[in-house]
Motif scaffolding. Structure first.
Motif, PDB file in Angstrom:
ATOM      1  N   GLU A 153       1.698   2.772 -14.168  1.00  0.00           N
ATOM      2  CA  GLU A 153       1.989   1.435 -14.694  1.00  0.00           C
ATOM      3  C   GLU A 153       2.523   0.534 -13.584  1.00  0.00           C
ATOM      4  OE1 GLU A 153       4.750   1.691 -17.880  1.00  0.00           O
ATOM      5  OE2 GLU A 153       3.382   2.713 -19.245  1.00  0.00           O
ATOM      6  N   VAL A 154       3.413   1.078 -12.761  1.00  0.00           N
ATOM      7  CA  VAL A 154       3.959   0.309 -11.645  1.00  0.00           C
ATOM      8  C   VAL A 154       2.845  -0.119 -10.702  1.00  0.00           C
ATOM      9  CG1 VAL A 154       5.439   0.430  -9.597  1.00  0.00           C
ATOM     10  CG2 VAL A 154       6.221   1.428 -11.748  1.00  0.00           C
ATOM     11  N   ARG A 155       1.944   0.809 -10.397  1.00  0.00           N
ATOM     12  CA  ARG A 155       0.856   0.512  -9.456  1.00  0.00           C
ATOM     13  C   ARG A 155      -0.025  -0.609  -9.993  1.00  0.00           C
ATOM     14  NH1 ARG A 155      -1.564   5.539  -6.338  1.00  0.00           N
ATOM     15  NH2 ARG A 155       0.673   5.582  -5.897  1.00  0.00           N
ATOM     16  N   LEU A 156      -0.325  -0.576 -11.276  1.00  0.00           N
ATOM     17  CA  LEU A 156      -1.159  -1.624 -11.862  1.00  0.00           C
ATOM     18  C   LEU A 156      -0.410  -2.955 -11.922  1.00  0.00           C
ATOM     19  CD1 LEU A 156      -2.926   0.315 -14.757  1.00  0.00           C
ATOM     20  CD2 LEU A 156      -3.801  -0.199 -12.478  1.00  0.00           C
ATOM     21  N   ALA A 157       0.896  -2.893 -12.208  1.00  0.00           N
ATOM     22  CA  ALA A 157       1.685  -4.121 -12.275  1.00  0.00           C
ATOM     23  C   ALA A 157       1.752  -4.811 -10.914  1.00  0.00           C
ATOM     24  CB  ALA A 157       3.097  -3.809 -12.778  1.00  0.00           C
ATOM     25  N   ARG A 158       1.742  -4.016  -9.839  1.00  0.00           N
ATOM     26  CA  ARG A 158       1.752  -4.601  -8.489  1.00  0.00           C
ATOM     27  C   ARG A 158       0.565  -5.529  -8.265  1.00  0.00           C
ATOM     28  NH1 ARG A 158       1.305   0.396  -4.861  1.00  0.00           N
ATOM     29  NH2 ARG A 158       0.647  -1.227  -3.392  1.00  0.00           N
ATOM     30  N   GLN A 159      -0.535  -5.266  -8.936  1.00  0.00           N
ATOM     31  CA  GLN A 159      -1.765  -6.019  -8.687  1.00  0.00           C
ATOM     32  C   GLN A 159      -1.667  -7.476  -9.116  1.00  0.00           C
ATOM     33  OE1 GLN A 159      -4.928  -3.701 -10.479  1.00  0.00           O
ATOM     34  NE2 GLN A 159      -4.408  -1.871  -9.295  1.00  0.00           N
ATOM     35  N   SER A 160      -0.607  -7.829  -9.829  1.00  0.00           N
ATOM     36  CA  SER A 160      -0.451  -9.218 -10.276  1.00  0.00           C
ATOM     37  C   SER A 160      -0.296 -10.178  -9.094  1.00  0.00           C
ATOM     38  CB  SER A 160       0.750  -9.349 -11.212  1.00  0.00           C
ATOM     39  OG  SER A 160       1.959  -9.033 -10.526  1.00  0.00           O
ATOM     40  N   VAL A 161       0.080  -9.665  -7.909  1.00  0.00           N
ATOM     41  CA  VAL A 161       0.212 -10.560  -6.745  1.00  0.00           C
ATOM     42  C   VAL A 161      -1.135 -11.161  -6.357  1.00  0.00           C
ATOM     43  CG1 VAL A 161       2.249  -9.393  -5.821  1.00  0.00           C
ATOM     44  CG2 VAL A 161      -0.041  -8.666  -5.077  1.00  0.00           C
ATOM     45  N   LEU A 162      -2.221 -10.517  -6.768  1.00  0.00           N
ATOM     46  CA  LEU A 162      -3.559 -11.020  -6.433  1.00  0.00           C
ATOM     47  C   LEU A 162      -3.999 -12.157  -7.345  1.00  0.00           C
ATOM     48  CD1 LEU A 162      -5.391  -7.606  -5.843  1.00  0.00           C
ATOM     49  CD2 LEU A 162      -4.496  -9.171  -4.098  1.00  0.00           C
ATOM     50  N   THR A 163      -3.337 -12.288  -8.482  1.00  0.00           N
ATOM     51  CA  THR A 163      -3.757 -13.291  -9.465  1.00  0.00           C
ATOM     52  C   THR A 163      -2.639 -14.263  -9.831  1.00  0.00           C
ATOM     53  OG1 THR A 163      -3.235 -11.729 -11.261  1.00  0.00           O
ATOM     54  CG2 THR A 163      -5.514 -11.794 -10.473  1.00  0.00           C
ATOM     55  N   ARG A 164      -1.541 -14.242  -9.073  1.00  0.00           N
ATOM     56  CA  ARG A 164      -0.445 -15.154  -9.409  1.00  0.00           C
ATOM     57  C   ARG A 164      -0.934 -16.601  -9.246  1.00  0.00           C
ATOM     58  NH1 ARG A 164       2.919 -12.907  -4.236  1.00  0.00           N
ATOM     59  NH2 ARG A 164       1.773 -14.003  -2.589  1.00  0.00           N
ATOM     60  N   PRO A 165      -0.463 -17.504 -10.107  1.00  0.00           N
ATOM     61  CA  PRO A 165      -0.965 -18.880 -10.108  1.00  0.00           C
ATOM     62  C   PRO A 165      -0.734 -19.618  -8.795  1.00  0.00           C
ATOM     63  CG  PRO A 165       0.265 -18.400 -12.120  1.00  0.00           C
ATOM     64  CD  PRO A 165       0.505 -17.260 -11.190  1.00  0.00           C
ATOM     65  N   SER A 166       0.400 -19.358  -8.145  1.00  0.00           N
ATOM     66  CA  SER A 166       0.733 -20.068  -6.910  1.00  0.00           C
ATOM     67  C   SER A 166       0.594 -19.144  -5.707  1.00  0.00           C
ATOM     68  CB  SER A 166       2.171 -20.601  -6.986  1.00  0.00           C
ATOM     69  OG  SER A 166       2.525 -21.258  -5.791  1.00  0.00           O
ATOM     70  N   ASN A 167      -0.255 -19.520  -4.776  1.00  0.00           N
ATOM     71  CA  ASN A 167      -0.445 -18.780  -3.529  1.00  0.00           C
ATOM     72  C   ASN A 167      -0.681 -17.282  -3.747  1.00  0.00           C
ATOM     73  OD1 ASN A 167       0.081 -21.138  -1.952  1.00  0.00           O
ATOM     74  ND2 ASN A 167       2.268 -20.820  -2.284  1.00  0.00           N
ATOM     75  N   PRO A 168      -1.770 -16.916  -4.407  1.00  0.00           N
ATOM     76  CA  PRO A 168      -2.054 -15.492  -4.584  1.00  0.00           C
ATOM     77  C   PRO A 168      -2.196 -14.786  -3.237  1.00  0.00           C
ATOM     78  CG  PRO A 168      -3.998 -16.820  -5.078  1.00  0.00           C
ATOM     79  CD  PRO A 168      -2.848 -17.769  -4.936  1.00  0.00           C
ATOM     80  N   LEU A 169      -1.778 -13.556  -3.200  1.00  0.00           N
ATOM     81  CA  LEU A 169      -1.846 -12.773  -1.969  1.00  0.00           C
ATOM     82  C   LEU A 169      -3.290 -12.649  -1.493  1.00  0.00           C
ATOM     83  CD1 LEU A 169      -0.360 -10.741   0.021  1.00  0.00           C
ATOM     84  CD2 LEU A 169      -1.156  -8.963  -1.543  1.00  0.00           C
ATOM     85  N   GLU A 170      -3.504 -12.813  -0.194  1.00  0.00           N
ATOM     86  CA  GLU A 170      -4.806 -12.546   0.398  1.00  0.00           C
ATOM     87  C   GLU A 170      -4.835 -11.089   0.840  1.00  0.00           C
ATOM     88  OE1 GLU A 170      -5.872 -15.213   3.492  1.00  0.00           O
ATOM     89  OE2 GLU A 170      -5.418 -17.010   2.322  1.00  0.00           O
ATOM     90  N   LEU A 171      -5.827 -10.353   0.381  1.00  0.00           N
ATOM     91  CA  LEU A 171      -5.947  -8.936   0.701  1.00  0.00           C
ATOM     92  C   LEU A 171      -7.256  -8.679   1.425  1.00  0.00           C
ATOM     93  CD1 LEU A 171      -5.034  -5.936   0.406  1.00  0.00           C
ATOM     94  CD2 LEU A 171      -6.282  -5.907  -1.767  1.00  0.00           C
ATOM     95  N   TRP A 172      -7.154  -8.038   2.595  1.00  0.00           N
ATOM     96  CA  TRP A 172      -8.343  -7.600   3.323  1.00  0.00           C
ATOM     97  C   TRP A 172      -8.238  -6.082   3.423  1.00  0.00           C
ATOM     98  CZ3 TRP A 172     -11.634 -11.225   6.313  1.00  0.00           C
ATOM     99  CH2 TRP A 172     -12.791 -10.591   6.810  1.00  0.00           C
ATOM    100  N   ALA A 173      -9.049  -5.390   2.666  1.00  0.00           N
ATOM    101  CA  ALA A 173      -8.982  -3.936   2.603  1.00  0.00           C
ATOM    102  C   ALA A 173     -10.207  -3.312   3.255  1.00  0.00           C
ATOM    103  CB  ALA A 173      -8.885  -3.476   1.152  1.00  0.00           C
ATOM    104  N   ILE A 174      -9.974  -2.410   4.186  1.00  0.00           N
ATOM    105  CA  ILE A 174     -11.044  -1.624   4.788  1.00  0.00           C
ATOM    106  C   ILE A 174     -10.851  -0.182   4.330  1.00  0.00           C
ATOM    107  CG2 ILE A 174     -12.186  -0.920   6.911  1.00  0.00           C
ATOM    108  CD1 ILE A 174     -10.983  -3.342   8.291  1.00  0.00           C
ATOM    109  N   ILE A 175     -11.850   0.356   3.672  1.00  0.00           N
ATOM    110  CA  ILE A 175     -11.752   1.679   3.062  1.00  0.00           C
ATOM    111  C   ILE A 175     -12.789   2.597   3.676  1.00  0.00           C
ATOM    112  CG2 ILE A 175     -11.753   2.942   0.870  1.00  0.00           C
ATOM    113  CD1 ILE A 175     -11.434   0.155  -0.508  1.00  0.00           C
ATOM    114  N   HIS A 176     -12.390   3.795   4.020  1.00  0.00           N
ATOM    115  CA  HIS A 176     -13.352   4.762   4.563  1.00  0.00           C
ATOM    116  C   HIS A 176     -14.264   5.238   3.437  1.00  0.00           C
ATOM    117  CE1 HIS A 176     -15.125   8.039   6.809  1.00  0.00           C
ATOM    118  NE2 HIS A 176     -14.443   7.669   7.888  1.00  0.00           N
TER     119      HIS A 176
END
Length: 288
Positions: A153-176
């Motif tokens: 639940e905590v891990r999923l709740a963290r994802q709200s930073v990507l959709t917050r109304p003001s200045n959503p977090l920019e994420l650049w993920a490189i995955i093997h």
């Protein structure tokens, strides 16, 4: 009763490191900076080493003493001082969330961008619910099913930073690519759903996903995964390194090599369009 010692949270360390760098740039000693505020040298040292709190108004006074009039710098550092001891939503899970994990979530909430190189797992900000539960179950050594569910639940709740109304977090993920070829015995559909989650997330304007293929050439990322968080100037970058013993933070100038390493890894990975095409192909393969 004596006052409790100040806990040097990552926010306080970022603030102290920045104030020290600005003091040095102004050519002032600890004693000179302290004298400008009517303090003694030890107090100034404690502030710079995150062992003592500082009020936003005093941050403004220090910046004035350092000859800094930039409104953006004042705002950023005064807000950092104001939020240094602020508790986040994750305090609800204080019995489960370690201090280092709580620190990282405060970084995520403050950061403008996170660049993540993830060689073994899907980054937490992009995990599906089922993947999060399976991953936590597989990694942790002594968690009950109830604790696993709460941590997911905590891990999923963290994802709200990507959709917050003001200045959503920019994420650049490189995955093997190896991380996308894992199998889950308990729930085989987990990876198909996770691949779909990646593709959906990549449609967001603030999320970029790249895949590093199995046949990639040697690159700095072979030494291990990391997350590089960047913030509004002038606060320095922070890097998170994780292993079984916990989390380690690399801050300030020491974070610079990780930024260079990320650029090398990004150049080695598949282009974004090719990455998403490969992920789509893998997701479709799970349907057969």
């Amino acid at each position: 009763m004596p006052n409790s010692p100040v806990v040097p949270t990552v926010r306080r360390r970022r603030l102290g490191t920045t104030l020290k760098r600005l003091r040095n740039a102004a050519g002032l000693t600890l004693e000179e900076a302290a004298a400008a505020m009517g303090w003694n040298g030890p107090k100034m040292s404690k502030i710079e080493n995150a062992a003592q709190t500082i009020r936003p108004s005093d941050v403004a006074g220090l910046l004035k003493a350092y000859g800094i009039n930039d409104a953006e710098v004042h705002t950023a550092l005064e807000n950092l001082a104001k939020d240094a001891g602020k508790k986040g939503w994750w305090q609800t899970y204080s019995g489960l969330v370690s201090a280092s994990y709580a620190d990282y979530m405060s970084l995520e909430s403050d950061a403008e961008q996170i660049c993540e190189w993830s060689p073994l797992l899907i980054p937490g900000l992009l995990q599906s619910a089922a993947y999060a539960r399976e991953a936590i179950t597989g990694i942790t050594l002594s968690r009950t099913p109830e604790e696993v569910a709460a941590l997911a639940e905590v891990r999923l709740a963290r994802q709200s930073v990507l959709t917050r109304p003001s200045n959503p977090l920019e994420l650049w993920a490189i995955i093997h690519e190896a991380a996308l070829r894992q199998r889950f015995a308990v729930r085989p559909a987990t990876m198909r759903e996770q691949l779909r989650k990646l593709l959906d997330a990549a449609e967001m304007p603030n999320v970029t996903v790249q895949l590093l293929p199995l046949d990639a050439t040697v690159h700095p990322g072979v030494l291990g995964g990391f997350s590089l968080a960047t913030f509004a100037r002038p606060t320095p970058d922070v890097v998170l390194l994780e292993n079984l013993s916990g989390a380690t933070y690399v801050e300030g100038d020491d974070a610079a090599p990780f930024a260079k390493a990320f650029e090398r890894i990004r150049a080695t990975a598949l282009p974004v369009e090719d990455s998403l095409a490969r992920i789509t192909e893998m997701e479709e393969g799970h349907r057969k």
